[in-house]
Structure formats: C-alpha cells, structure tokens
Design a protein around this motif. Structure first.
Motif, PDB file in Angstrom:
ATOM      1  N   ARG A 137       0.837  -1.212   0.000  1.00 56.00           N
ATOM      2  CA  ARG A 137       0.000   0.000   0.000  1.00 56.00           C
ATOM      3  C   ARG A 137       0.870   1.260   0.000  1.00 56.00           C
ATOM      4  O   ARG A 137       0.565   2.236  -0.682  1.00 56.00           O
ATOM      5  N   TYR A 141       0.986   4.255  -2.708  1.00 56.17           N
ATOM      6  CA  TYR A 141       0.808   5.640  -2.246  1.00 56.17           C
ATOM      7  C   TYR A 141       1.946   6.530  -2.751  1.00 56.17           C
ATOM      8  O   TYR A 141       1.716   7.627  -3.270  1.00 56.17           O
ATOM      9  N   LEU A 156      -4.507  11.593   0.530  1.00 52.76           N
ATOM     10  CA  LEU A 156      -5.230  10.774   1.511  1.00 52.76           C
ATOM     11  C   LEU A 156      -6.739  11.003   1.470  1.00 52.76           C
ATOM     12  O   LEU A 156      -7.494  10.230   2.053  1.00 52.76           O
ATOM     13  N   THR A 157      -7.200  12.048   0.779  1.00 50.73           N
ATOM     14  CA  THR A 157      -8.645  12.290   0.672  1.00 50.73           C
ATOM     15  C   THR A 157      -9.271  11.559  -0.508  1.00 50.73           C
ATOM     16  O   THR A 157     -10.488  11.531  -0.638  1.00 50.73           O
ATOM     17  N   LEU A 158      -8.445  10.976  -1.376  1.00 46.16           N
ATOM     18  CA  LEU A 158      -8.974  10.332  -2.586  1.00 46.16           C
ATOM     19  C   LEU A 158      -9.822   9.113  -2.247  1.00 46.16           C
ATOM     20  O   LEU A 158      -9.532   8.370  -1.311  1.00 46.16           O
ATOM     21  N   ASN A 159     -10.888   8.929  -3.036  1.00 42.70           N
ATOM     22  CA  ASN A 159     -11.736   7.753  -2.917  1.00 42.70           C
ATOM     23  C   ASN A 159     -12.317   7.447  -4.288  1.00 42.70           C
ATOM     24  O   ASN A 159     -11.926   8.059  -5.291  1.00 42.70           O
ATOM     25  N   THR A 160     -13.256   6.525  -4.374  1.00 38.82           N
ATOM     26  CA  THR A 160     -13.790   6.144  -5.686  1.00 38.82           C
ATOM     27  C   THR A 160     -14.506   7.305  -6.374  1.00 38.82           C
ATOM     28  O   THR A 160     -14.569   7.357  -7.598  1.00 38.82           O
ATOM     29  N   ASN A 161     -15.025   8.252  -5.614  1.00 38.73           N
ATOM     30  CA  ASN A 161     -15.675   9.415  -6.211  1.00 38.73           C
ATOM     31  C   ASN A 161     -14.678  10.409  -6.794  1.00 38.73           C
ATOM     32  O   ASN A 161     -15.073  11.372  -7.450  1.00 38.73           O
ATOM     33  N   SER A 162     -13.385  10.195  -6.528  1.00 38.41           N
ATOM     34  CA  SER A 162     -12.358  11.112  -7.021  1.00 38.41           C
ATOM     35  C   SER A 162     -11.992  10.845  -8.478  1.00 38.41           C
ATOM     36  O   SER A 162     -11.312  11.650  -9.104  1.00 38.41           O
ATOM     37  N   LEU A 180      -7.940  12.243 -11.801  1.00 41.42           N
ATOM     38  CA  LEU A 180      -8.189  12.306 -10.364  1.00 41.42           C
ATOM     39  C   LEU A 180      -8.589  13.734 -10.025  1.00 41.42           C
ATOM     40  O   LEU A 180      -7.921  14.688 -10.415  1.00 41.42           O
TER      41      LEU A 180
END
Length: 200
Positions: A137, A141, A156-162, A180
């Motif tokens: 991981r 990163y 660190l704020t990224l997620n699938t909605n990004s 992204l």
C-alpha cells in the motif's frame, strides 16, 4: 510566547480554521522549543533574526522558515491589536520589524529516475523483511504522490468518487481517460484540481 501561540491556535480568526491543523501544531511545537518560554515583550528584531538564523542552521528551507516566521508575525500582531492583559492594555505596544527572508523558488522538486528506483527498492526490501506490514500500500501511495504531485494530505482524501473521466489527446486521436479530482475544500489554494492518471 507559549500562551500567545496557544491562544492564536484556538482563535478562529487566527489559526483555528486553518486547513492543516497538524502543520499548525507542528510549527507551534517547533516555535515553543525555541522561544516559547520568552516574554512577548522581550521579542525584538534582533531576537527574531536569531530565531531565523537558528532555524537556518538547523537545516530548514527558507520557505519553511518564512512560513514559521509568518506565524510569529501574526501572533505578535494579535498581541498588539487584539489581545489585552488583565488591565485592558495590549500585550505588546509595538510589533518589532520582521527579518527579511529570501526564497529561491527556482529549485526543481522532483526525483530523478535513479532516485525513484532507489525509493521503490527500499520499499520492496522492507516488504521482504516485514511481509505482515502493508508495504504494498505504501508503494502504491508513493507512486501516486510521484505521478500526481499531490500533497500528502490531498492524496489521503482520494476515494472512488475522485475518479472522473475526460478526453486526452493522443497520436491516434482523442481517447477517454481517467482523471483524479480534488475538490476545492482539500486543496491548499482553495481551487478544484484535476490531474490525468498515468499508466501506473
């Protein structure tokens, strides 16, 4: 100075609403180590210059020193203009002049191919020694940070909605490509940011 820094940190008009509270706390800790025990009234231009010189000697970059000194300047301004003692007098009658800090922003900030190879080799070596820990991981990163130039906190704020889709120009024409997306709430300058994904 320690009490002044603490007061500024809890004051929403000063640093209480700053995005990076961890950075604020880190800077306060460093400043407290150097001038926290000194009286606000004893802070002079000469003392501020010594603070700059001490941080320079400790290896801090000019831009980093400037950010810390900006915090000192803001705290001293609050001591002059906003904060009062028990008798209603300003904590400080006049803010001393701040030292001038020259910043050279021409330095390139990227890793060479050889440096990247060394970073990933070090991560892979740790993964072999400690297979129970999430080194894979960390590797992903670090790859993300290098490929996007995102700040640590932004990444660190990224997620699938990004993930957003757009078009990218190639030799054979425009193709659909993943990007992204960082919303304005998480970027340092308060503006939304889109970065095309690399193959990695």
């Amino acid at each position: 100075m320690r009490q002044l820094f603490d007061r500024c940190h809890t004051d929403k008009k000063v640093w209480g609403k700053a995005k990076s509270q961890a950075t604020i706390r880190s800077n306060i800790r460093l400043l407290n180590e150097r001038i926290g025990d000194e009286l606000v009234s004893t802070i002079t231009k000469k003392r501020l210059q010594k603070l700059v010189d001490d941080m320079d000697a400790a290896g801090y970059a000019p831009a980093s020193i400037k950010r810390k000194m900006d915090m000192v300047s803001k705290a001293l301004r609050m001591a002059c203009e906003e904060y009062e003692d028990d008798k209603g007098n300003p904590l400080l009658l006049a803010r001393p002049p701040m030292p001038r800090i020259e910043i050279d922003n021409t330095k390139e900030r990227f890793l060479s191919h050889d440096e990247e190879t060394l970073v990933f080799a070090a991560i892979d070596a740790r993964a072999l020694k400690e297979p129970q820990r999430p080194w894979a991981r960390l590797r992903m990163y670090v790859r993300l940070l290098l490929d996007t130039a995102f700040r640590r906190g932004e990444a660190l704020t990224l997620n699938t909605n990004s993930v957003r889709w757009g078009t990218r120009e190639t030799e054979t024409g425009d193709v659909e490509w993943p990007y992204l997306y960082l919303p304005k709430e998480v970027t340092k300058n308060g503006k939304p940011h889109m970065v095309p994904c690399t193959e990695a």
